[in-house]
Scaffold this motif. Structure first.
Motif, mmCIF file in Angstrom:
data_model
loop_
_atom_site.group_PDB
_atom_site.id
_atom_site.type_symbol
_atom_site.label_atom_id
_atom_site.label_comp_id
_atom_site.label_asym_id
_atom_site.label_seq_id
_atom_site.Cartn_x
_atom_site.Cartn_y
_atom_site.Cartn_z
ATOM 1 N N MET A 107 -29.176 53.455 54.641
ATOM 2 C CA MET A 107 -29.101 54.764 54.025
ATOM 3 C C MET A 107 -27.638 55.199 53.923
ATOM 4 N N TRP A 108 -27.305 55.800 52.824
ATOM 5 C CA TRP A 108 -25.950 56.253 52.555
ATOM 6 C C TRP A 108 -25.869 57.763 52.743
ATOM 7 N N THR A 109 -24.728 58.237 53.161
ATOM 8 C CA THR A 109 -24.464 59.666 53.268
ATOM 9 C C THR A 109 -23.772 60.113 51.993
ATOM 10 N N ILE A 110 -24.193 61.252 51.472
ATOM 11 C CA ILE A 110 -23.620 61.771 50.225
ATOM 12 C C ILE A 110 -22.930 63.095 50.532
ATOM 13 N N TYR A 111 -21.639 63.159 50.217
ATOM 14 C CA TYR A 111 -20.860 64.381 50.369
ATOM 15 C C TYR A 111 -20.570 64.909 48.968
ATOM 16 N N GLU A 112 -20.963 66.155 48.702
ATOM 17 C CA GLU A 112 -20.742 66.753 47.385
ATOM 18 C C GLU A 112 -19.639 67.804 47.497
ATOM 19 N N HIS A 113 -18.603 67.626 46.712
ATOM 20 C CA HIS A 113 -17.504 68.596 46.683
ATOM 21 C C HIS A 113 -18.013 69.887 46.043
ATOM 22 N N LYS A 114 -17.507 71.024 46.489
ATOM 23 C CA LYS A 114 -17.978 72.306 45.941
ATOM 24 C C LYS A 114 -17.686 72.426 44.452
ATOM 25 N N ARG A 115 -16.644 71.751 43.985
ATOM 26 C CA ARG A 115 -16.332 71.747 42.555
ATOM 27 C C ARG A 115 -17.458 71.070 41.769
ATOM 28 N N ALA A 116 -18.017 69.997 42.332
ATOM 29 C CA ALA A 116 -19.118 69.287 41.675
ATOM 30 C C ALA A 116 -20.359 70.165 41.616
ATOM 31 N N LEU A 117 -20.653 70.843 42.700
ATOM 32 C CA LEU A 117 -21.823 71.712 42.720
ATOM 33 C C LEU A 117 -21.670 72.878 41.753
ATOM 34 N N LYS A 118 -20.456 73.401 41.651
ATOM 35 C CA LYS A 118 -20.204 74.517 40.738
ATOM 36 C C LYS A 118 -20.370 74.079 39.279
ATOM 37 N N SER A 119 -19.830 72.925 38.929
ATOM 38 C CA SER A 119 -19.951 72.461 37.547
ATOM 39 C C SER A 119 -21.383 72.037 37.233
ATOM 40 N N LEU A 120 -22.123 71.609 38.242
ATOM 41 C CA LEU A 120 -23.504 71.207 38.026
ATOM 42 C C LEU A 120 -24.390 72.411 37.713
ATOM 43 N N ARG A 121 -24.065 73.557 38.288
ATOM 44 C CA ARG A 121 -24.848 74.768 38.022
ATOM 45 C C ARG A 121 -24.811 75.166 36.551
ATOM 46 N N SER A 122 -23.709 74.898 35.881
ATOM 47 C CA SER A 122 -23.595 75.265 34.470
ATOM 48 C C SER A 122 -24.063 74.151 33.537
ATOM 49 N N ALA A 123 -24.438 73.016 34.094
ATOM 50 C CA ALA A 123 -24.909 71.882 33.287
ATOM 51 C C ALA A 123 -26.354 72.113 32.842
ATOM 52 N N PRO A 124 -26.773 71.466 31.758
ATOM 53 C CA PRO A 124 -28.164 71.594 31.303
ATOM 54 C C PRO A 124 -29.151 71.094 32.355
ATOM 55 N N LEU A 125 -30.386 71.584 32.289
ATOM 56 C CA LEU A 125 -31.422 71.227 33.248
ATOM 57 C C LEU A 125 -31.674 69.719 33.278
ATOM 58 N N GLU A 126 -31.631 69.072 32.127
ATOM 59 C CA GLU A 126 -31.826 67.618 32.049
ATOM 60 C C GLU A 126 -30.780 66.879 32.885
ATOM 61 N N VAL A 127 -29.549 67.322 32.811
ATOM 62 C CA VAL A 127 -28.458 66.702 33.571
ATOM 63 C C VAL A 127 -28.665 66.934 35.066
ATOM 64 N N GLN A 128 -29.095 68.125 35.438
ATOM 65 C CA GLN A 128 -29.335 68.421 36.843
ATOM 66 C C GLN A 128 -30.431 67.521 37.418
ATOM 67 N N LYS A 129 -31.491 67.289 36.642
ATOM 68 C CA LYS A 129 -32.573 66.414 37.097
ATOM 69 C C LYS A 129 -32.100 64.969 37.219
ATOM 70 N N ARG A 130 -31.318 64.499 36.246
ATOM 71 C CA ARG A 130 -30.789 63.135 36.314
ATOM 72 C C ARG A 130 -29.841 62.980 37.501
ATOM 73 N N TYR A 131 -29.096 64.016 37.802
ATOM 74 C CA TYR A 131 -28.192 63.983 38.946
ATOM 75 C C TYR A 131 -28.985 63.824 40.254
ATOM 76 N N GLU A 132 -30.087 64.536 40.364
ATOM 77 C CA GLU A 132 -30.922 64.416 41.566
ATOM 78 C C GLU A 132 -31.485 62.995 41.694
ATOM 79 N N LYS A 133 -31.896 62.395 40.587
ATOM 80 C CA LYS A 133 -32.358 61.003 40.615
ATOM 81 C C LYS A 133 -31.213 60.066 40.988
#
Length: 93
Positions: free
Chosen positions: A1-27
């Protein structure tokens, strides 16, 4: 299992991304968590590749035609650092 660290900049830009992109990111995160970067390379639709220039230590995966996730792998500690989710803008900020 890998550990994933998300930078706050990534989370902020993801909030403004389309829903399709957010779902693909979770996958994308699920794939990384279970099988690491090697799992990303097996899925051709993600076009996982290493970057050059200022981003030489980083990799990029395609979430859709426009959006990319930029990340760095630290294999010594089994860690994936997500730097940014961007609409194909590789300028370092």
């Amino acid at each position: 299992m890998w550990t994933i660290y998300e930078h706050k900049r990534a989370l902020k830009s993801l909030r403004s991304a389309p829903l399709e992109v957010q779902k693909r990111y979770e996958k994308w995160k699920d794939i990384v968590f279970l099988s690491g970067p090697q799992g990303l390379r097996k899925i051709k639709g993600l076009h996982d590749e290493s970057l050059s220039g200022k981003w030489s230590d980083y990799r990029s995966s395609r979430l859709n035609v426009q959006y990319r996730v930029i990340y760095k792998v630290d294999a010594g500690t089994v860690l994936v650092k997500i730097e940014n989710v961007t609409p194909h803008d590789y300028r370092r900020k």
